[in-house]
Scaffold this active site. Structure first.
Site, PDB file in Angstrom:
ATOM      1  N   ASP A 205     -17.945  12.681  62.999  1.00 49.33           N
ATOM      2  CA  ASP A 205     -19.093  12.745  63.353  1.00 49.33           C
ATOM      3  C   ASP A 205     -18.850  14.364  64.924  1.00 49.33           C
ATOM      4  O   ASP A 205     -17.935  14.808  64.022  1.00 49.33           O
ATOM      5  CB  ASP A 205     -18.767  11.085  64.748  1.00 49.33           C
ATOM      6  CG  ASP A 205     -17.709  11.589  65.144  1.00 49.33           C
ATOM      7  OD1 ASP A 205     -17.028  12.340  65.851  1.00 49.33           O
ATOM      8  OD2 ASP A 205     -17.447  10.207  66.140  1.00 49.33           O
TER       9      ASP A 205
ATOM     10  N   ARG B  70     -23.069   2.611  73.252  1.00 46.26           N
ATOM     11  CA  ARG B  70     -22.432   3.137  74.248  1.00 46.26           C
ATOM     12  C   ARG B  70     -23.559   4.139  74.075  1.00 46.26           C
ATOM     13  O   ARG B  70     -24.314   4.697  73.241  1.00 46.26           O
ATOM     14  CB  ARG B  70     -21.197   4.245  72.756  1.00 46.26           C
ATOM     15  CG  ARG B  70     -20.895   5.766  73.942  1.00 46.26           C
ATOM     16  CD  ARG B  70     -19.834   5.919  73.022  1.00 46.26           C
ATOM     17  NE  ARG B  70     -19.799   6.406  71.555  1.00 46.26           N
ATOM     18  CZ  ARG B  70     -18.357   6.894  70.973  1.00 46.26           C
ATOM     19  NH1 ARG B  70     -17.423   7.634  71.483  1.00 46.26           N
ATOM     20  NH2 ARG B  70     -19.242   7.645  69.891  1.00 46.26           N
TER      21      ARG B  70
END
Length: 543
Positions: free
Chosen positions: A449, A168
Site C-alpha cells: 500500500d 480508518r
C-alpha cells in the site's frame, strides 16, 4: 432539498443516484459544522509539523516531553473499558472499501475488519463515496455483489461470525478537493469521519456495537486532542452519549512514539488502544531524519521488527497500552498466498507464523493480516498462545525504553543494487496502480500500500542525498539512480508489451518517481504529490 442546496457547500464532481443517499443535505450540514469548527485547528497543527521538521533538520532529536511528564508519571488514569465487539481483537483484517472486499473481510473469520479510506485506498471520488455506500449497506445487512466476469455472487453470511467493523479515515494532512465548504477544500479526515458517523452511528448502536475508528499518521498528542474534540461535538450534534465512539491510534510516526501516554490520555474516554503501524513507522524514521547521516538505513528487507529501534518501539507500546488498560495491537503481515509454487508459499506462510508468534509472546493483544487466507494462520498462533480474550493484564513492567532506544539506528544489513532496484520497481508499480485508482496492490507476493511505496522512494532519496555506497562498492548518485530507473522501466515495458504499456500510466508514474529520488525535491507524502492527478475531470476544470 438536494445535496447542492446546503449553504456554503459545493460539490465539484458528478453525483450519482447512489451517492445522493450519502450526500444528503442533512449529512452535508453536519459535515459543514465540523469543518468550520475544526479545520482552522487542523491547519495550525499542520503548520506545527513544519516547524518541528525544521528543528529536526537542524539536528534537534525528539525526546519525551517535559511539559507532559505529569501525565506519564500518573499511575491512576486509564483509557476506556473495551466496547462490545472490541474485547477480543486477536486477528484483524485490513483492506480498502470496495464492495467485494467489504463482504469478504466481514465474512473471513477475523474478529474485526479495518475498512480503509487511507493507505490502501486511492482516494478517487467514486472510491470514496462508493465506499461510504458499501459500509452503510454492510451495516444494514443488505450488501451484495455480483462479479461481472463470472457471475459469482457475494453476500454476508447468515448466522455465522461477522467481523466488527472499524473504519480508518484519511490523515489530517489530506484534503478532499471534490468538496468545498466556504470555498475551502474540506479536510479529508473530517469528510470520511462525518459521512460515516452521520449515516451509521445510530444503526451500529442498535446492532449492539458502536462507531469504531482507526486514526492514522498523527505526530503529537495535540492531534489526538483534535480528534477527541471532533468526536465530542459529533456525538453531541446527533444526541449520542460521549464515549460511544472508540478509536485505536496507529503509532506510525517516530514523533508519536514519544507521546503514546499523552495520546491515550487525550482520547481516554474514546480510546481503544494503540497499533504498531510498522511500515509507516519505518517511513517516518527515514523521512523525519532524512538529512541526518546517522539514520541511513539498509535495504528495506533488512529493517525488521527485531531491529533495535523497531523492537524498542514495540515494547514501549505494549507496556504503555497495558498500563492504561487498553489494547496493544500488532502490525501487518503483508504476505499473500503464492500460487503455483508450493515451496515458496510454504516459506511465506512460515514467515507469517513466526511474525505472529513473536507478537503474541511480546504481549500484543491482536494482529493484522492483509489477506483472508492468512486469518487462519494468525488465529492458530494467537489461540494457542492466548487463552483469554486479550492480555492487557500483562503489564511488561520489566520494560524500560529510553529516547536513545527509540532512536537507535544501528540496523544490521547492507545497501545493495538489488535493494535499489526493488525500491524502484515497487515505487513504479505502486504509483502506476494508484494513479489508476487502485491503492492496494500485490507486488512480488506482498500486498503493498502507500506506506511501502513511501519507504521505497524515501530510501532512494536518502541514499542519493548522502552519496551512500552499495555493498558492491558503487556510490549512489543521481546519475546511477536514473540509470537504474531507466533499466527497470524498460523491463516493465518489455514484460507488458507495447499495447498494455501504452495504455498504462507508467510514464506518468516514472515522471513523479524520478522527481522524488534525486536527493533534492522531497514531498511530505506521495499521496499529496499525486492527488491532483486523480481528481475528477469536472472538478479540475473548476479549481
Amino acid at each position: 432539498m438536494s445535496y447542492n442546496s446546503v449553504s456554503g457547500v459545493k460539490i465539484l464532481a458528478p453525483v450519482s443516484k447512489s451517492h445522493e443517499q450519502i450526500l444528503t443535505p442533512e449529512a452535508l450540514s453536519f459535515l459543514a459544522k465540523l469543518q468550520r469548527a475544526f479545520n482552522p485547528v487542523r491547519k495550525a497543527l499542520l503548520q506545527r509539523r513544519v516547524l518541528r521538521q525544521q528543528e529536526l533538520d537542524r539536528g534537534v532529536l525528539p525526546d519525551f516531553l517535559p511539559e507532559t511528564a505529569h501525565i506519564r508519571n500518573d499511575d491512576t488514569w486509564r483509557g476506556a473499558y473495551p466496547s462490545p465487539g472490541l474485547v477480543d481483537r486477536r486477528v484483524e483484517i485490513t483492506g480498502p472499501v470496495d464492495r467485494k472486499m467489504v463482504i469478504n473481510a466481514l465474512n473471513c473469520g477475523a474478529y474485526t475488519y479495518m475498512a480503509d479510506f487511507e493507505d490502501s485506498n486511492a482516494p478517487t471520488w467514486n472510491n470514496n463515496i462508493d465506499g461510504q455506500v458499501n459500509l452503510r449497506d454492510a451495516i444494514l445487512g443488505t450488501i451484495t455483489y455480483t462479479n461481472p466476469g463470472n457471475n459469482k455472487k457475494y453476500s454476508l453470511r447468515k448466522g455465522g461470525k461477522i467481523a466488527t467493523l472499524i473504519v480508518r479515515p484519511r490523515g489530517w494532512h489530506l484534503e478532499e478537493k471534490h468538496v468545498l465548504i466556504d470555498n475551502i477544500p474540506v479536510s479529508a479526515s473530517i469528510f470520511d469521519f462525518a459521512l460515516y458517523f452521520f449515516h451509521n452511528a445510530k444503526k451500529l448502536i442498535e446492532n449492539g456495537i458502536g462507531p469504531y475508528f482507526y486514526l492514522p499518521k498523527m505526530e503529537s498528542h495535540l492531534e489526538a486532542r483534535l480528534w477527541n474534540d471532533v468526536f465530542n461535538v459529533a456525538q453531541d450534534l446527533l444526541g449520542i452519549p460521549r464515549g460511544t465512539i472508540r478509536a485505536t491510534v496507529l503509532i506510525e510516526t517516530i514523533l508519536a512514539a514519544f507521546e503514546m501516554d499523552e495520546i491515550i490520555y487525550e482520547l481516554r474516554e474514546h480510546s481503544a488502544g494503540l497499533n504498531c503501524g510498522r511500515w509507516d513507522y519505518i517511513f517516518s524514521v527515514i523521512k523525519k531524519f532524512r538529512h541526518n547521516p546517522n539514520f541511513i538505513l539498509p535495504d528495506r528487507g533488512d529493517v525488521t521488527m527485531t531491529s533495535p529501534f523497531m523492537d524498542s518501539y514495540v515494547r514501549l507500546l505494549i507496556k504503555t497500552c497495558h498500563r492504561r488498560g487498553v489494547h496493544a495491537m500488532g502490525g501487518m503481515a503483508a504476505q499473500i498466498p503464492i500460487k503455483n509454487d508450493p515451496e515458496a508459499n510454504k516459506a511465506a506462510l512460515e514467515k507469517v507464523r513466526q511474525d505472529k508468534l513473536r507478537e503474541v509472546k511480546a504481549g500484543h493483544d491482536g494482529t493484522w493480516v492483509a489477506h483472508p487466507d492468512l486469518v487462519k494462520i494468525a488465529l492458530e498462533v494467537f489461540d494457542e498462545n492466548l487463552k483469554t480474550p486479550n492480555q492487557i493484564f500483562v503489564r511488561r513492567e520489566d520494560v524500560n525504553v529510553t529516547a536513545l532506544d527509540l532512536l537507535n539506528p544501528n540496523v544490521q544489513g547492507s545497501i545493495t543494487e538489488k535493494g535499489i532496484r526493488g525500491n524502484i520497481s515497487v515505487g513504479l508499480t505502486y504509483v502506476e496502480s494508484w494513479l489508476r485508482g487502485l491503492g492496494c496492490v500485490p507486488i512480488n507476493n506482498l500486498m503493498e500500500d502507500a506506506a511501502t511505496a513511501e519507504i521505497s522512494r524515501s530510501q532512494l532519496w536518502q541514499w542519493v542525498r548522502h552519496s551512500s555506497r552499495t555493498v558492491e562498492g558503487k556510490i549512489i548518485t543521481p546519475e546511477f539512480i536514473n540509470k537504474l530507473l531507466e533499466e527497470e522501466m524498460n523491463k516493465i515495458e518489455k514484460q507488458l508489451g507495447p499495447q498494455h504499456f501504452g495504455a498504462s500510466k507508467y510514464l506518468l508514474a516514472k515522471r513523479y518517481l524520478a522527481s522524488q529520488i534525486t536527493g533534492k525535491e522531497y514531498s511530505e507524502f506521495l499521496t499529496t504529490l499525486l492527488y491532483d492527478e486523480i481528481i475528477d475531470v469536472q472538478n479540475k476544470a473548476k479549481l
